[in-house]
Structures are given as structure tokens and as C-alpha cells.
Design a protein around this motif. Sequence first.
Motif, mmCIF file in Angstrom:
data_model
loop_
_atom_site.group_PDB
_atom_site.id
_atom_site.type_symbol
_atom_site.label_atom_id
_atom_site.label_comp_id
_atom_site.label_asym_id
_atom_site.label_seq_id
_atom_site.Cartn_x
_atom_site.Cartn_y
_atom_site.Cartn_z
ATOM 1 N N HIS A 1 36.804 -11.553 23.636
ATOM 2 C CA HIS A 1 37.641 -10.365 23.407
ATOM 3 C C HIS A 1 38.033 -10.259 21.947
ATOM 4 O O HIS A 1 38.068 -9.158 21.372
ATOM 5 N N PHE A 2 38.315 -11.383 21.319
ATOM 6 C CA PHE A 2 38.663 -11.364 19.891
ATOM 7 C C PHE A 2 37.486 -10.847 19.070
ATOM 8 O O PHE A 2 37.661 -10.060 18.134
ATOM 9 N N LEU A 3 36.272 -11.271 19.425
ATOM 10 C CA LEU A 3 35.089 -10.874 18.662
ATOM 11 C C LEU A 3 34.786 -9.385 18.784
ATOM 12 O O LEU A 3 34.463 -8.729 17.793
ATOM 13 N N VAL A 4 34.878 -8.849 20.006
ATOM 14 C CA VAL A 4 34.390 -7.482 20.217
ATOM 15 C C VAL A 4 35.491 -6.429 20.114
ATOM 16 O O VAL A 4 35.188 -5.245 19.923
ATOM 17 N N VAL A 5 36.752 -6.831 20.240
ATOM 18 C CA VAL A 5 37.849 -5.848 20.219
ATOM 19 C C VAL A 5 38.791 -6.086 19.044
ATOM 20 O O VAL A 5 38.981 -5.213 18.191
ATOM 21 N N THR A 6 39.368 -7.283 18.982
ATOM 22 C CA THR A 6 40.393 -7.551 17.969
ATOM 23 C C THR A 6 39.816 -7.583 16.561
ATOM 24 O O THR A 6 40.378 -6.988 15.634
ATOM 25 N N LEU A 7 38.712 -8.288 16.388
ATOM 26 C CA LEU A 7 38.132 -8.462 15.054
ATOM 27 C C LEU A 7 37.748 -7.136 14.399
ATOM 28 O O LEU A 7 38.096 -6.902 13.235
ATOM 29 N N PRO A 8 37.039 -6.229 15.081
ATOM 30 C CA PRO A 8 36.750 -4.931 14.449
ATOM 31 C C PRO A 8 38.010 -4.152 14.069
ATOM 32 O O PRO A 8 38.034 -3.456 13.053
ATOM 33 N N GLU A 9 39.073 -4.298 14.871
ATOM 34 C CA GLU A 9 40.330 -3.615 14.540
ATOM 35 C C GLU A 9 40.974 -4.231 13.310
ATOM 36 O O GLU A 9 41.453 -3.524 12.418
ATOM 37 N N VAL A 10 40.981 -5.558 13.247
ATOM 38 C CA VAL A 10 41.588 -6.244 12.106
ATOM 39 C C VAL A 10 40.835 -5.923 10.821
ATOM 40 O O VAL A 10 41.448 -5.714 9.754
ATOM 41 N N LEU A 11 39.522 -5.861 10.914
ATOM 42 C CA LEU A 11 38.694 -5.578 9.731
ATOM 43 C C LEU A 11 38.550 -4.090 9.468
ATOM 44 O O LEU A 11 37.807 -3.693 8.562
ATOM 45 N N GLU A 12 39.234 -3.288 10.282
ATOM 46 C CA GLU A 12 39.229 -1.829 10.128
ATOM 47 C C GLU A 12 37.810 -1.263 10.212
ATOM 48 O O GLU A 12 37.402 -0.400 9.440
ATOM 49 N N VAL A 13 37.063 -1.800 11.151
ATOM 50 C CA VAL A 13 35.728 -1.277 11.431
ATOM 51 C C VAL A 13 35.871 -0.251 12.544
ATOM 52 O O VAL A 13 36.212 -0.597 13.667
ATOM 53 N N GLN A 14 35.632 0.991 12.234
ATOM 54 C CA GLN A 14 35.908 2.072 13.158
ATOM 55 C C GLN A 14 34.629 2.524 13.850
ATOM 56 O O GLN A 14 33.509 2.246 13.428
ATOM 57 N N ARG A 15 34.809 3.258 14.915
ATOM 58 C CA ARG A 15 33.688 3.770 15.684
ATOM 59 C C ARG A 15 32.826 4.715 14.847
ATOM 60 O O ARG A 15 31.652 4.940 15.124
ATOM 61 N N GLY A 16 33.350 5.275 13.784
ATOM 62 C CA GLY A 16 32.607 6.220 12.979
ATOM 63 C C GLY A 16 31.436 5.603 12.239
ATOM 64 O O GLY A 16 30.588 6.301 11.715
ATOM 65 N N GLY A 17 31.359 4.293 12.165
ATOM 66 C CA GLY A 17 30.216 3.657 11.508
ATOM 67 C C GLY A 17 30.652 2.625 10.498
ATOM 68 O O GLY A 17 31.777 2.632 10.006
ATOM 69 N N LEU A 18 29.755 1.699 10.204
ATOM 70 C CA LEU A 18 30.031 0.629 9.251
ATOM 71 C C LEU A 18 29.440 0.981 7.893
ATOM 72 O O LEU A 18 28.244 1.264 7.778
ATOM 73 N N ASP A 19 30.258 0.945 6.895
ATOM 74 C CA ASP A 19 29.780 1.140 5.536
ATOM 75 C C ASP A 19 29.069 -0.144 5.104
ATOM 76 O O ASP A 19 29.690 -1.212 5.056
#
Length: 342
Positions: A232-250
Motif C-alpha cells: 500500500h505504501f508503494l502504490v498509494v502513499t509513495l506517489p502521493e508523497v512524491l506528488e506524482v499525479q494521475r496526469g502523468g509523470l514528468d
Amino acid sequence: MASMPSTSVSVNGHAPHTNGSSSHESTSPSETSAATFDANTAPPSSSSYPSNGLPEQIRSNSHNEEIVSHLYHAGFQTGNYADTVLHVHQHVYRLHAIILSRSPYLAHLMSTSPQTSGQRVIYVHLDQEPEVTQEGFAIALGYLYSAISLNLIREHNARGVLAAGCLLGGMEDLCQYAYNVCRQSMSIDTIGAWLEFVDSIPSPSDGSATPDIASTSVFGQYAQRLKDDVFHFLVVTLPEVLEVQRGGLDPSSSGRDVLLQIFSRVPFEMFKSAIESPTFAIGSDQTRFKFAKDAIELRKRGVARGLGAEETVVLAFGQGNFGNNVHVTRKLRKRPLWKVNP
């Protein structure tokens, strides 16, 4: 008729009276009736029956706390009046059998260890339990005496405490508390250690083979719960903490780089599940596909190197909802064949 002589037997200092009643000289029926009448009609005094019983309850709680505090400090920390010597991790504890019996594990050791002297001596062998640390074991032992041990649990020792609590048994509150501290300790800084822990947890067997007993088996149900928390940390929390949004990864963002570095160390089964999970919200299928390819390139230099396997990622179109069109596979590399000249 002569009265029979009275006898009194004491058990642990308590006289054999029922419900706190005491024995008296025999009385006549009239005296008994009068006594009964007085007892039934006389109003209770305020000093005997305080309102709502609060003073007695407060005194009782305070008294219990004093006893527990004495048991912990004089019994556990100092070892006064000990009747049992416990050896573990080259350390010696002077303890008390009646307290140790709260643990099913220690109660079994005491019942099966021969007693050759006045003090019982037991040995706890933890060679096969590396997750049970010395600090964790000491905190769990102290919890048998008092809940004050909960105050000693920190992020750095919580997993050792959880392992010790699961081993000793009979302390679910301690285990739950230590587990919560473990779960809350997962961060970008600690995820590497947690991934190593997850990698040591054996996958469920299909019944075709008998798996080796892993060092993490001491955790029981908590092993799978911690594994789920890491996922759960890898797929949910980590993207939120790193501000990786559904709009795409720069591709040039620092958050993407950190995410790639972490995913390059994730065990394959968890890596595959994370990439393919619809809850891994990092953008479109194409974005997820590109991220997986870059992660696999890094993995070839790290965890996948030397394993004799090749990881690949496939992007399928129109075969499912968001997150179900990216698939990761692994196949064994063919060993080169050497021709032997006659």
C-alpha cells in the motif's frame, strides 16, 4: 450439647470464609432476629458507603498502580526475590515464575526444564529467530510485569518487539501496538529495509513442495499484514508523497527519479503486482508502461542481476480498465550450450 471446636485454614493469607463473612459465637433465635432486623433496617452510614463508590474506586486504582509499579521496578528491573534465571542472547535475567507463566512460550519452557537447585534455570535459544532482537526481547519481558514497557517502543525497535511478543505469546496488546508503530514507520528513508523484510517472507506454497521455515515466520499473521502495508505504501502513499499525479509523470521530475530508484529494489512479485495494480495512480497506461520499462532497466543493474531471469513489460490495448493493460513478465534466460569437440 458441647460445641465442636472450630478450625481455621488459611490459603495465601485468606481465611476460609464465604463472601467475606466471619464466624461468631452461636446466638439464640431472638438475638438472631434482632440482629437481622437491625441489619436490614439500619441506614448505611456515609462513611461506609460513599456516593457512587468513587472514593473506593480511586483508591483501588491507585493501589493497583502501586503494585504494578513495584513489580516492574523491584521485580523486573532489579530482580529482587527472583526464583527463575533466564538466559538469552548472552544475557541473564533474574525473574519470577508466576509472572513468566503469563507467556505460553515461557510457561512451556519452565514446565519442561529440569530443576536441579533452588532456582529454576531456563534457556531461550534464538539462533533461528534473528528478528527477535535483544532490545525487543527485553521490552516484551518487561511487558509481562507492566504495560509501562509500551513507552519504550520506538520506530527502530518496533519490529524486534513485535517478533518477541509473537514468540512469547499472551501479549496481543503489545503486538498490536508494536505493529502500529511499524506501519507508521514506513517512509522514503525506511522503505529499503522494509523491502528487504518483504523479500524474506516466503510466497504461499501451491502444495507441490514444502517451503523452508523463514526467519519471518515468527510474526505469524503480522508478516502478511506488514507485507500488505508495504505494498500500500508503494502504490498509494509513495506517489502521493512524491506528488506524482494521475496526469502523468514528468520524465525530468525528481519525484519520478526517486520512485524509479525505489521500484528498482522491489521484489519481483510485488513489483509486478504494483505496476499492474489500478490503484497505482501515476497516469495513463502509456505513462505506466514507460515507467515500468525504465524501472526494469534499473533492475537489470540491481536486484534482477544474476538471477538468471529476464523481466519485460507489455502494453496491451483495449483489454481492461485503467491499470489493467500493463503487464510485467519474467522468464528464465536460456543457458548457453557449449559444443564439445570429440
